[in-house]
Scaffold this motif. Structure first.
Motif, mmCIF file in Angstrom:
data_model
loop_
_atom_site.group_PDB
_atom_site.id
_atom_site.type_symbol
_atom_site.label_atom_id
_atom_site.label_comp_id
_atom_site.label_asym_id
_atom_site.label_seq_id
_atom_site.Cartn_x
_atom_site.Cartn_y
_atom_site.Cartn_z
ATOM 1 N N GLU A 202 -2.737 -10.680 -4.500
ATOM 2 C CA GLU A 202 -3.133 -9.338 -4.924
ATOM 3 C C GLU A 202 -2.461 -8.973 -6.243
ATOM 4 O OE1 GLU A 202 -3.508 -7.806 -0.270
ATOM 5 O OE2 GLU A 202 -1.894 -7.063 -1.558
ATOM 6 N N LYS B 149 0.833 -1.203 0.000
ATOM 7 C CA LYS B 149 0.000 0.000 0.000
ATOM 8 C C LYS B 149 0.872 1.260 0.000
ATOM 9 C CE LYS B 149 -3.603 -2.309 2.738
ATOM 10 N NZ LYS B 149 -2.842 -3.560 2.974
ATOM 11 N N THR C 33 -7.742 -6.483 -9.492
ATOM 12 C CA THR C 33 -8.718 -5.583 -8.872
ATOM 13 C C THR C 33 -9.225 -6.200 -7.558
ATOM 14 O OG1 THR C 33 -10.453 -6.637 -10.192
ATOM 15 C CG2 THR C 33 -9.504 -4.623 -11.071
ATOM 16 N N PRO C 34 -9.466 -5.365 -6.557
ATOM 17 C CA PRO C 34 -9.481 -3.895 -6.537
ATOM 18 C C PRO C 34 -8.153 -3.272 -6.133
ATOM 19 C CG PRO C 34 -10.336 -4.696 -4.471
ATOM 20 C CD PRO C 34 -9.972 -5.926 -5.279
ATOM 21 N N HIS C 35 -7.077 -4.045 -6.113
ATOM 22 C CA HIS C 35 -5.804 -3.547 -5.610
ATOM 23 C C HIS C 35 -5.161 -2.605 -6.633
ATOM 24 C CE1 HIS C 35 -6.224 -6.432 -2.389
ATOM 25 N NE2 HIS C 35 -6.526 -7.337 -3.307
ATOM 26 N N GLN C 36 -4.354 -1.684 -6.121
ATOM 27 C CA GLN C 36 -3.681 -0.711 -6.973
ATOM 28 C C GLN C 36 -2.195 -0.693 -6.663
ATOM 29 O OE1 GLN C 36 -5.791 3.009 -6.336
ATOM 30 N NE2 GLN C 36 -7.150 2.582 -8.069
ATOM 31 N N GLN D 5 -6.959 -13.043 -13.733
ATOM 32 C CA GLN D 5 -7.792 -12.921 -12.525
ATOM 33 C C GLN D 5 -8.749 -14.104 -12.420
ATOM 34 O OE1 GLN D 5 -8.574 -9.087 -11.285
ATOM 35 N NE2 GLN D 5 -9.822 -9.700 -9.556
#
Length: 387
Positions: free
Chosen positions: A317, A176, A206-209, A295
């Motif tokens: 992730e 993060k 998704t939903p990770h960035q 995914q």
């Protein structure tokens, strides 16, 4: 595009080495090295063919082809929010070599580098090969928020480097922004270099960035060497092409000097630079479709693994590998790898110290960059073997 019909097994059995189809006995399904079973984007092959038809394979500039450096800088600017300059980007013959020359540039004999545990063996290998000492910092699979203040306790007067692998192979953690900011501030406080291996940064679910640590602040950026490559995102492992980016001339010159590019002993292949430039400028559609497929394959893997007795696996992730905890089966990592190879004819990577560090014991790693049909057949065999 990412279906069973697009996979050409007869070609893979001739060309896919590194514990995969070409090196394993007939009938074994390899879920081993993180390398796609799918062919690369057609534009890449066409660009290589066009260049080759002109029949000139001259020396390139030691610092790399301008078109490669410019497309790489645009990638960092547009996709990673880093004010990258082409002059400070160096093409290398793989991200692995980028890790090595960064260690060579910033470590002397006896210097310490902090590496994660578990993590790909290339970090420890590179640190120790240049005479450094690798100091492990545990980040077990499933840790949601990493408190890097614990890492700060490992820093000594001999510490010179912090090795960041983001996303983290083999656990699939994507760090993060807040975690990276804390890590960056610690590095700056102690005047340390951050080696940021971002070869997996395009493979985030998704939903990770994904956040590149060099994008957080100018101070952190000036302490960071960013490394990436094209084997994971575009299937170009055999072309041996990666990039190393500095943010100031002093760091760039240190990297250039140890790379031996100016002596022509080392250097990035011209066809590889053509291929990578094409990937960056023409093939984002291919990567986007690949991510959608991956995914779905990740979800298939997680469901199948968690249905096996004694297995547990947290959804990655990022990265297209599943890191499955098999400790409740009563078998070691090596024991489970042997069982699956002998009884299921499925090859996986055991969580051995030499592959990932001591924190990987009790796990196996499986790559899911293949078709649903191949994965389903592999899990059908695994179920019978572990029943």
């Amino acid at each position: 595009m990412f279906t069973q019909s697009s996979i050409q097994l007869e070609i893979l059995k001739k060309r896919a080495y590194n514990l995969r189809w070409a090196t394993l006995p007939e009938g074994v399904i390899p879920l081993t090295a993180a390398d796609p079973d799918f062919p690369s984007a057609p534009e890449i092959g066409e660009a290589i063919a066009r260049y080759a038809r002109e029949q000139y394979f001259c020396y390139t500039p030691p610092e790399g082809l301008p078109m490669f450096k410019e497309s790489m800088a645009a990638y960092f600017q547009n996709k990673r929010s880093i004010p990258a300059l082409p002059d400070f980007i160096l093409p290398v013959d793989s991200a692995a070599f980028g890790i090595y020359i960064t260690c060579k540039a910033f470590l002397s004999g006896g210097d310490e580098a902090i590496i994660f545990d578990p993590v790909d063996f290339l970090f420890r290998y590179s640190v120790e090969t240049v005479g450094g000492v690798a100091v492990p910092f545990a980040i077990p699979a499933g840790v949601d928020n990493v408190d890097f203040s614990q890492l700060e306790q490992l820093i000594t007067p001999k510490t010179r480097l912090i090795c960041l692998c983001n996303p983290l192979n083999p656990t699939g953690k994507v760090f993060k922004h807040t975690e990276l900011e804390q890590l960056g501030k610690i590095a700056c406080k102690h005047n340390l270099i951050i080696l940021s291996d971002e070869i997996w940064s395009d493979i985030v679910f998704t939903p990770h960035q994904f956040t590149s640590i060099a994008s957080i602040s100018e101070e952190i950026r000036n302490s960071t060497i960013t490394i990436t490559g094209f084997s994971k995102s575009y299937g170009l492992a055999g072309l041996r092409i990666g990039a190393v980016m500095a943010s100031n001339v002093q760091h760039y010159e240190r990297l250039m000097n140890v790379s031996l590019h100016r002596s022509t002993i080392h250097g990035a292949n011209v066809l590889s630079q053509v291929a990578a430039t094409t990937a960056l400028t023409q093939c984002e559609y291919w990567l986007n479709d690949f991510l959608i497929h991956l995914q779905a394959m990740r979800d298939l893997c997680i469901n199948e693994l968690n249905a096996l007795p004694g297995f547990t696996c947290i959804a990655a992730e990022g990265c297209y590998v599943a890191f499955a905890n098999i400790s409740s089966t009563g078998k070691t990592s090596q024991g489970m790898q042997t069982l699956l190879m002998d009884k299921a004819k499925v090859a996986v990577v055991p969580g051995l110290k030499e592959w990932f560090g001591p924190g990987a014991e009790g796990y196996i790693r499986l790559s899911f960059a293949t078709s649903a049909e191949i994965l389903q057949e592999a899990f059908s065999r695994i179920k019978q073997a572990v029943a």
